[in-house]
Design a protein around this motif. Structure first.
Motif, PDB file in Angstrom:
ATOM      1  N   UNK A   1       0.858  -1.196   0.000  1.00 28.87           N
ATOM      2  CA  UNK A   1       0.000   0.000   0.000  1.00 28.87           C
ATOM      3  C   UNK A   1       0.889   1.239   0.000  1.00 28.87           C
ATOM      4  N   UNK A   2       1.189   1.788  -1.183  1.00 27.46           N
ATOM      5  CA  UNK A   2       2.109   2.929  -1.250  1.00 27.46           C
ATOM      6  C   UNK A   2       1.483   4.193  -0.676  1.00 27.46           C
ATOM      7  N   UNK A   3       2.346   5.091  -0.248  1.00 29.05           N
ATOM      8  CA  UNK A   3       1.874   6.384   0.259  1.00 29.05           C
ATOM      9  C   UNK A   3       1.203   7.155  -0.873  1.00 29.05           C
ATOM     10  N   UNK A   4       0.128   7.849  -0.568  1.00 29.20           N
ATOM     11  CA  UNK A   4      -0.554   8.656  -1.573  1.00 29.20           C
ATOM     12  C   UNK A   4       0.348   9.820  -1.984  1.00 29.20           C
ATOM     13  N   UNK A   5       0.330  10.098  -3.287  1.00 33.30           N
ATOM     14  CA  UNK A   5       1.149  11.186  -3.823  1.00 33.30           C
ATOM     15  C   UNK A   5       0.242  12.149  -4.582  1.00 33.30           C
ATOM     16  N   UNK A   6       0.637  13.429  -4.568  1.00 36.47           N
ATOM     17  CA  UNK A   6      -0.179  14.475  -5.175  1.00 36.47           C
ATOM     18  C   UNK A   6       0.695  15.363  -6.051  1.00 36.47           C
ATOM     19  N   UNK A   7       0.053  15.968  -7.049  1.00 36.55           N
ATOM     20  CA  UNK A   7       0.786  16.894  -7.911  1.00 36.55           C
ATOM     21  C   UNK A   7      -0.096  18.087  -8.267  1.00 36.55           C
ATOM     22  N   UNK A   8       0.566  19.197  -8.544  1.00 39.84           N
ATOM     23  CA  UNK A   8      -0.118  20.377  -9.059  1.00 39.84           C
ATOM     24  C   UNK A   8      -0.509  20.113 -10.512  1.00 39.84           C
ATOM     25  N   UNK A   9      -1.719  20.474 -10.883  1.00 39.05           N
ATOM     26  CA  UNK A   9      -2.210  20.200 -12.228  1.00 39.05           C
ATOM     27  C   UNK A   9      -1.738  21.278 -13.197  1.00 39.05           C
ATOM     28  N   UNK A  10      -0.528  21.091 -13.703  1.00 35.02           N
ATOM     29  CA  UNK A  10       0.029  22.057 -14.651  1.00 35.02           C
ATOM     30  C   UNK A  10      -0.760  22.091 -15.952  1.00 35.02           C
ATOM     31  N   UNK A  11      -1.540  21.028 -16.221  1.00 37.50           N
ATOM     32  CA  UNK A  11      -2.311  20.967 -17.462  1.00 37.50           C
ATOM     33  C   UNK A  11      -3.725  21.515 -17.300  1.00 37.50           C
ATOM     34  N   UNK A  12      -4.006  22.150 -16.162  1.00 41.20           N
ATOM     35  CA  UNK A  12      -5.316  22.767 -15.971  1.00 41.20           C
ATOM     36  C   UNK A  12      -5.581  23.835 -17.028  1.00 41.20           C
ATOM     37  N   UNK A  13      -4.555  24.552 -17.384  1.00 37.12           N
ATOM     38  CA  UNK A  13      -4.639  25.565 -18.432  1.00 37.12           C
ATOM     39  C   UNK A  13      -3.333  25.604 -19.186  1.00 37.12           C
ATOM     40  N   UNK A  14      -3.258  26.441 -20.215  1.00 40.03           N
ATOM     41  CA  UNK A  14      -2.050  26.532 -21.024  1.00 40.03           C
ATOM     42  C   UNK A  14      -1.747  27.983 -21.363  1.00 40.03           C
ATOM     43  N   UNK A  15      -0.480  28.232 -21.682  1.00 34.74           N
ATOM     44  CA  UNK A  15       0.019  29.562 -22.002  1.00 34.74           C
ATOM     45  C   UNK A  15       0.677  29.514 -23.376  1.00 34.74           C
ATOM     46  N   UNK A  16       0.619  30.638 -24.076  1.00 34.99           N
ATOM     47  CA  UNK A  16       1.283  30.726 -25.378  1.00 34.99           C
ATOM     48  C   UNK A  16       2.218  31.931 -25.378  1.00 34.99           C
ATOM     49  N   UNK A  17       3.439  31.710 -25.831  1.00 36.40           N
ATOM     50  CA  UNK A  17       4.401  32.786 -26.029  1.00 36.40           C
ATOM     51  C   UNK A  17       4.622  32.998 -27.515  1.00 36.40           C
ATOM     52  N   UNK A  18       4.759  34.257 -27.926  1.00 33.38           N
ATOM     53  CA  UNK A  18       4.956  34.595 -29.338  1.00 33.38           C
ATOM     54  C   UNK A  18       6.122  35.571 -29.454  1.00 33.38           C
ATOM     55  N   UNK A  19       6.995  35.307 -30.413  1.00 32.51           N
ATOM     56  CA  UNK A  19       8.104  36.197 -30.747  1.00 32.51           C
ATOM     57  C   UNK A  19       7.837  36.770 -32.129  1.00 32.51           C
ATOM     58  N   UNK A  20       7.576  38.090 -32.197  1.00 32.39           N
ATOM     59  CA  UNK A  20       7.294  38.745 -33.473  1.00 32.39           C
ATOM     60  C   UNK A  20       8.553  39.474 -33.918  1.00 32.39           C
ATOM     61  N   UNK A  21       9.259  38.880 -34.876  1.00 34.40           N
ATOM     62  CA  UNK A  21      10.445  39.502 -35.436  1.00 34.40           C
ATOM     63  C   UNK A  21      10.183  40.024 -36.833  1.00 34.40           C
ATOM     64  N   UNK A  22      11.190  40.660 -37.401  1.00 37.38           N
ATOM     65  CA  UNK A  22      11.038  41.192 -38.751  1.00 37.38           C
ATOM     66  C   UNK A  22      10.985  40.085 -39.787  1.00 37.38           C
ATOM     67  N   UNK A  23      11.704  38.967 -39.533  1.00 36.30           N
ATOM     68  CA  UNK A  23      11.824  37.910 -40.533  1.00 36.30           C
ATOM     69  C   UNK A  23      11.121  36.609 -40.146  1.00 36.30           C
ATOM     70  N   UNK A  24      10.823  36.436 -38.872  1.00 32.53           N
ATOM     71  CA  UNK A  24      10.175  35.203 -38.418  1.00 32.53           C
ATOM     72  C   UNK A  24       9.219  35.499 -37.276  1.00 32.53           C
ATOM     73  N   UNK A  25       8.161  34.701 -37.203  1.00 23.72           N
ATOM     74  CA  UNK A  25       7.265  34.722 -36.052  1.00 23.72           C
ATOM     75  C   UNK A  25       7.304  33.330 -35.440  1.00 23.72           C
ATOM     76  N   UNK A  26       7.681  33.261 -34.188  1.00 21.77           N
ATOM     77  CA  UNK A  26       7.757  31.989 -33.465  1.00 21.77           C
ATOM     78  C   UNK A  26       6.650  31.959 -32.416  1.00 21.77           C
TER      79      UNK A  26
END
Length: 406
Positions: free
Chosen positions: A73-98
């Motif tokens: 009977x292993x000890x119960x383990x818990x985690x923070x739900x990092x997948x509850x939501x999501x974030x998007x980062x954008x880099x707007x350059x002159x020659x590329x958009x990432x």
């Protein structure tokens, strides 16, 4: 001292602080046992269990099932739900958009890139931004309903409200209310910041500047800029124009990349995107014409870098951006020139983030905003529950999230 029992408000505040302590212990820690959580938070085991149960009910925490084949009977383990939501980062350059999509802890899950040109019309550039974000969502199997925040780094001088007051690299960008235009595209919170500052932020969070409080980040690519970390904090300046040394002709940054882009040995059919890389590669192999071009480039780069080093006396100067992938060619000459000019020579290192420094910084900026908005003692109400979810279902933005710029 009063002997009165705690009031309802006091108890509510105590629960808030206990929940915050538990969230902090769980974030970035993987799965944690109840006993370990109690030890880290200083709460009793029963109190820890009560807090964890409440966070599970709110959708922020989940119990981790034991590994297959576990005996007993292993000890119960818990985690923070990092997948509850999501974030998007954008880099707007002159020659590329990432674009990059991450979980709530900033772990990048998908990346895409869209080529553009400095003269790309405004509406076409905005469409390319939307395509880059859509590509990330498609790669990760997510939709915009899963995204809480889109954080954007862009070339140019950016006001705190997300207006581009001037952009030398993208002519059509000057005067654009970028925050408003992007809110028309993305139905979530939108944050806008200067690209060099976000690159510096990424370097201080996940690069060679971690642990350094005073840093000059040299954002070297086809256009050059700087980001400043002072006393451990990203420095914007009174009018959000700190680090725009390229605006000063005497600093010689505006014209410096031409030494690499227009080197005589670059074949005429080489694209502008590849010209500097061709020169740097030739210099790496000892070509005298390329080495002379690199020497002239570093001469100009060192003028502005030395000015910043003398003004700020940083612990560290970081060579970052696209050209940092040729640090083996650039770092030695740069150190030599700074040693001649600086009263106290800072350490000079190359970034390991390369072209991704801005998009990673945008993700880190979104994570910081999320933490301030939801996971501080001043948040009101304390990180409201995102949604009650079953495993594998999609999340949605917190009900109190507001649109705006950081």
């Amino acid at each position: 001292m009063s002997n009165l029992p705690p009031s309802g408000g006091d108890l509510s505040r105590l629960r808030q602080l206990n929940s915050l302590s538990t969230i902090r212990a769980l974030r970035g820690a993987g799965s944690v046992t109840l006993s370990a959580l109690a030890q880290q938070t200083g709460l009793s085991r029963p109190s820890t269990k009560e807090v964890v149960d409440e966070l599970i009910a709110q959708g922020w925490v989940e119990e981790v099932p034991p590994s297959s084949g576990t005996m007993g009977r292993p000890a119960r383990r818990y985690r923070f739900r990092t997948d509850t939501g999501h974030l998007i980062g954008v880099d707007i350059g002159a020659h590329n958009i990432r674009a990059a999509l991450s979980d709530l802890d900033g772990q990048v899950l998908a990346e895409t890139k869209q080529p553009v040109l400095p003269e790309t019309p405004l509406e076409e550039r905005l469409a390319a931004i939307e395509r880059a974000v859509s590509g990330c969502l498609a790669l990760s199997g997510k939709t915009m309903a899963d995204v809480w925040t889109v954080a954007v780094g862009t070339t140019g001088i950016v006001t705190p409200t997300g207006h581009i007051t001037y952009s030398a690299a993208i002519p059509s960008w000057t005067g654009v209310d970028l925050a408003s235009r992007l809110r028309e595209i993305f139905p979530c919170e939108v944050l806008i910041e200067n690209d060099s500052r976000l690159a510096a932020l990424a370097e201080s969070r996940r690069g060679v500047a971690r642990g350094s409080n005073d840093v000059v980040f040299l954002h070297v690519a086809r256009r050059m800029g700087a980001g400043l970390i002072i006393d451990g904090r990203l420095h914007r300046g009174f009018g959000a124009a700190a680090g725009e040394l390229g605006m000063l002709p005497q600093a010689r940054w505006l014209e410096a990349p031409r030494h690499l882009n227009e080197c005589a040995l670059v074949p005429k059919d080489t694209s502008p995107e590849d010209a500097a890389g061709y020169t740097l590669a030739a210099a790496r192999h000892g070509d005298p014409v390329a080495l002379e071009a690199v020497s002239r480039y570093v001469d100009d780069l060192a003028v502005g870098a030395a000015a910043l080093a003398l003004a700020l006396d940083p612990e560290l100067v970081v060579l970052g951006g696209g050209f940092s992938r040729s640090a083996d060619v650039l770092l030695g000459p740069l150190r030599e020139r700074l040693e001649r000019a600086c009263m106290r020579m800072p350490e000079v290192l190359a970034s390991t983030l390369g072209d991704e420094c801005v998009v990673f910084g945008a993700i880190d900026y979104a994570v910081d905003h999320l933490n301030r908005q939801l996971f501080t003692a001043n948040a009101a109400p304390l990180f409201p529950p995102p949604v009650h979810l079953s495993p594998g279902s999609s999340g949605q933005a917190p009900p109190t999230s507001t649109r705006g710029t950081g």
